[in-house]
Design a protein around this motif. Structure first.
Motif, PDB file in Angstrom:
ATOM      1  N   UNK A 124      22.468  19.935   7.398  1.00  0.00           N
ATOM      2  CA  UNK A 124      22.130  21.228   7.985  1.00  0.00           C
ATOM      3  C   UNK A 124      22.887  21.431   9.293  1.00  0.00           C
ATOM      4  N   UNK A 125      24.063  20.827   9.374  1.00  0.00           N
ATOM      5  CA  UNK A 125      24.939  21.062  10.518  1.00  0.00           C
ATOM      6  C   UNK A 125      25.565  22.448  10.382  1.00  0.00           C
ATOM      7  N   UNK A 126      26.137  22.950  11.490  1.00  0.00           N
ATOM      8  CA  UNK A 126      26.747  24.275  11.452  1.00  0.00           C
ATOM      9  C   UNK A 126      27.878  24.356  10.438  1.00  0.00           C
ATOM     10  N   UNK A 127      28.578  23.247  10.198  1.00  0.00           N
ATOM     11  CA  UNK A 127      29.641  23.273   9.195  1.00  0.00           C
ATOM     12  C   UNK A 127      29.115  23.636   7.815  1.00  0.00           C
ATOM     13  N   UNK A 128      27.840  23.376   7.567  1.00  0.00           N
ATOM     14  CA  UNK A 128      27.244  23.657   6.260  1.00  0.00           C
ATOM     15  C   UNK A 128      26.480  24.965   6.195  1.00  0.00           C
ATOM     16  N   UNK A 154      13.721  18.774   1.662  1.00  0.00           N
ATOM     17  CA  UNK A 154      14.063  17.425   2.115  1.00  0.00           C
ATOM     18  C   UNK A 154      14.447  17.375   3.584  1.00  0.00           C
ATOM     19  N   UNK A 155      14.728  18.518   4.175  1.00  0.00           N
ATOM     20  CA  UNK A 155      15.156  18.554   5.562  1.00  0.00           C
ATOM     21  C   UNK A 155      15.049  20.001   6.044  1.00  0.00           C
ATOM     22  N   UNK A 156      14.580  20.182   7.274  1.00  0.00           N
ATOM     23  CA  UNK A 156      14.495  21.517   7.857  1.00  0.00           C
ATOM     24  C   UNK A 156      15.267  21.560   9.176  1.00  0.00           C
ATOM     25  N   UNK A 157      15.718  22.757   9.505  1.00  0.00           N
ATOM     26  CA  UNK A 157      16.456  22.973  10.741  1.00  0.00           C
ATOM     27  C   UNK A 157      15.917  24.201  11.446  1.00  0.00           C
ATOM     28  N   UNK A 168      16.841  19.127  13.807  1.00  0.00           N
ATOM     29  CA  UNK A 168      16.842  18.848  12.375  1.00  0.00           C
ATOM     30  C   UNK A 168      15.763  17.811  12.097  1.00  0.00           C
ATOM     31  N   UNK A 169      14.846  18.144  11.193  1.00  0.00           N
ATOM     32  CA  UNK A 169      13.735  17.258  10.859  1.00  0.00           C
ATOM     33  C   UNK A 169      13.914  16.746   9.431  1.00  0.00           C
ATOM     34  N   UNK A 170      14.180  15.449   9.249  1.00  0.00           N
ATOM     35  CA  UNK A 170      14.254  14.899   7.886  1.00  0.00           C
ATOM     36  C   UNK A 170      12.863  14.767   7.295  1.00  0.00           C
ATOM     37  N   UNK A 180      29.780  20.614  18.509  1.00  0.00           N
ATOM     38  CA  UNK A 180      30.115  20.007  17.221  1.00  0.00           C
ATOM     39  C   UNK A 180      29.011  19.098  16.691  1.00  0.00           C
ATOM     40  N   UNK A 181      27.885  19.021  17.388  1.00  0.00           N
ATOM     41  CA  UNK A 181      26.701  18.294  16.920  1.00  0.00           C
ATOM     42  C   UNK A 181      27.024  16.830  16.626  1.00  0.00           C
ATOM     43  N   UNK A 182      27.527  16.161  17.634  1.00  0.00           N
ATOM     44  CA  UNK A 182      27.938  14.761  17.490  1.00  0.00           C
ATOM     45  C   UNK A 182      26.911  13.800  18.075  1.00  0.00           C
ATOM     46  N   UNK A 183      26.294  14.179  19.181  1.00  0.00           N
ATOM     47  CA  UNK A 183      25.428  13.252  19.927  1.00  0.00           C
ATOM     48  C   UNK A 183      23.963  13.674  19.808  1.00  0.00           C
ATOM     49  N   UNK A 184      23.156  12.838  19.175  1.00  0.00           N
ATOM     50  CA  UNK A 184      21.730  13.097  19.027  1.00  0.00           C
ATOM     51  C   UNK A 184      21.023  12.762  20.334  1.00  0.00           C
ATOM     52  N   UNK A 185      20.384  13.763  20.958  1.00  0.00           N
ATOM     53  CA  UNK A 185      19.721  13.568  22.257  1.00  0.00           C
ATOM     54  C   UNK A 185      18.211  13.729  22.121  1.00  0.00           C
ATOM     55  N   UNK A 186      17.681  13.367  20.954  1.00  0.00           N
ATOM     56  CA  UNK A 186      16.268  13.610  20.696  1.00  0.00           C
ATOM     57  C   UNK A 186      15.374  12.858  21.669  1.00  0.00           C
TER      58      UNK A 186
END
Length: 478
Positions: A306-310, A372-375, A384-386, A414-420
């Motif tokens: 569910x990244x922006x690329x998709x 299976x996953x929500x955004x 993004x919640x798996x 670019x959604x590279x670093x998860x800062x949760x």
């Protein structure tokens, strides 16, 4: 008040000129954009074709319209759910209002509800849809694609390797010819869907269309396919699996060539509408069903995250009543149906929550197949919640441990670093928004009433064979 909706399957927003692509790849889309509304942040409600097309034409999210599977894995229970939730699709509404409804596509099943003329066989509305040869070939193909998967896969790979390309799609030139012929034969007002598939794998533009498209993607493709990789099974059916495209760069150049080819043909359609003086009374919408990946987030071809690329898509709407403008706020596919109905003067139903564009939203929502996953995504953050961790861990592209993903889109677009772990307050706020959104969707889903239209078993099998030839073996594949 005519309406034309153009869906270019798997078109990345970042590869359209009016969204920042520097080389002249989409001059005709860009020309339309210069006299239209261009939406900077438009999002699909899902990352799969069946689901997204259903959202575009129902104005509802997957839980609301009931299409939560993709490809050939539509069980009787799935189909019954679609009928129970009773979405009414845009062609049905416009047909009832007196429009001639034309669908130039082959997805079938619920996708063809409401069309006076649907399919990709023949040209004008009065032509014989299928020749005897085409019918015979279809029978043979149906027999082959009914074989068990262990027998089917090598047959299809050999067929594509030695015969070149045949996957039941008409190419963009043929599709445009059919659309123009049917529009010429149609009574006003008309509604037309064109679903271009050429940008979807396999990328096979005519010779010369890839010239000038250079890129830095030099990664070999073999890491995504084969017995030691968990890459998409659909790759077994595609040209790049036969050795024609061996690097990511070669695949991307072919993809770009396919975009240029489709843009050229879309230009022919738009020129026809202009030459018949119909553009000033026609709403034209250009979008994609989902995005595409070329190695980002460890994904190639399959739109599984569910990244922006998709899930971020181009959205251009020519409304003859409105001046050109670029809209920066968030919009979604669910806003298309209310916008069309506003244009033709039809009131929307109470269970539609979409905006009449250019109105924007607080956030975007998207969901992977089968929940299976929500955004949830705002201007600044994406959460993004798996949900189905066991399934996700079996996928080649997922290397997480089941924890949520939070991206600071200002610092990390670019959604590279998860800062949760760094922003618990942001996570909590977005979780509340997500839970409220899902509660509302579930409420709407429960309020659906069973409809009379059924999904014919023979039609389902016919479309299944076509999807199988494309590589849609099950709900894991785009």
């Amino acid at each position: 008040m005519n309406v034309v909706v153009v869906v270019i399957d798997a078109l990345r927003f970042s590869d359209v000129g009016c969204y920042g692509r520097e080389d002249e790849i989409t001059p005709n889309i860009d020309r339309l954009a210069a006299e239209s509304m261009v939406f900077e942040q438009a999002f699909a409600g899902s990352n799969k074709t069946d689901v997204s097309m259903s959202t575009i034409f129902s104005g509802k999210f997957p839980r609301e319209h009931g299409v939560t599977h993709h490809g050939t894995v539509h069980t009787p229970e799935n189909l019954e759910r679609i009928e129970q939730r009773s979405p009414t699709f845009l062609p049905e509404i416009l047909q009832e209002a007196g429009h001639t409804t034309i669908g130039v596509d082959w997805m079938g099943r619920w996708h063809e509800w409401g069309y006076d003329h649907y399919g990709v066989d023949g040209g004008g509305l009065n032509e014989d849809p299928e020749s005897l040869g085409e019918l015979a070939f279809g029978k043979v193909t149906d027999m082959v694609t009914d074989l068990p998967r262990p027998l089917l896969s090598p047959i299809m790979k050999a067929y594509h390797r030695y015969s070149g390309y045949y996957d039941f799609r008409v190419n963009c030139e043929e599709l445009t010819d059919i659309a123009i012929d049917r529009i010429e034969d149609a009574d006003d007002p008309f509604f037309t869907l064109l679903h271009y598939w050429d940008v979807h794998p396999p990328y096979l533009p005519p010779e010369g269309y890839t010239n000038g498209f250079e890129n830095d993607y030099d990664e070999p493709l073999d890491g995504y396919f084969g017995p030691d990789a968990k890459g998409p099974l659909s790759a077994a059916f595609q040209t790049y699996a036969t050795g024609d495209q061996t690097t990511m760069g070669e695949a991307k150049a072919a993809y770009d060539g396919a975009i240029a080819w489709v843009d050229e043909q879309l230009g022919r359609l738009l020129d026809h509408i202009r030459e018949t003086d119909a553009l000033e009374e026609t709403m034209v919408i250009v979008t994609a069903d989902h995005g595409h990946n070329f190695g980002e987030h460890g994904i190639f071809s399959d739109n599984v995250g569910l990244y922006d690329t998709s899930v971020r898509v181009p959205l251009i709407i020519h409304d003859p009543r409105k001046e050109h403008q670029r809209v920066e706020g968030i919009v979604q596919h669910t806003d298309i149906l209310p916008t069309v109905l506003d244009y033709v003067g039809i009131n929307t139903s109470d269970d539609l929550r979409g905006n009449v564009l250019p109105a924007t939203r607080e956030f975007a929502f998207a969901e992977a197949i089968e929940h299976r996953m929500q955004m949830i995504r705002t201007d600044d953050w994406k959460l993004i919640i798996p949900d189905d961790i066991e399934y996700l861990r079996s996928q080649y592209w997922y290397d997480g441990d089941g924890e949520p993903q939070l991206y600071d889109l200002t610092a990390d677009p670019n959604e590279v670093r998860n800062v949760v772990d760094e922003y618990p307050d942001v996570v909590n706020r977005l979780r509340i928004l997500l839970e409220e959104e899902l509660d509302e969707q579930n409420r709407i889903a429960k309020s659906g009433q069973s409809r009379g239209a059924k999904i014919d078993d023979e039609d389902m099998e016919n479309i299944k064979s076509r999807l199988g030839a494309l590589g849609y073996a099950d709900d894991d594949h785009v």
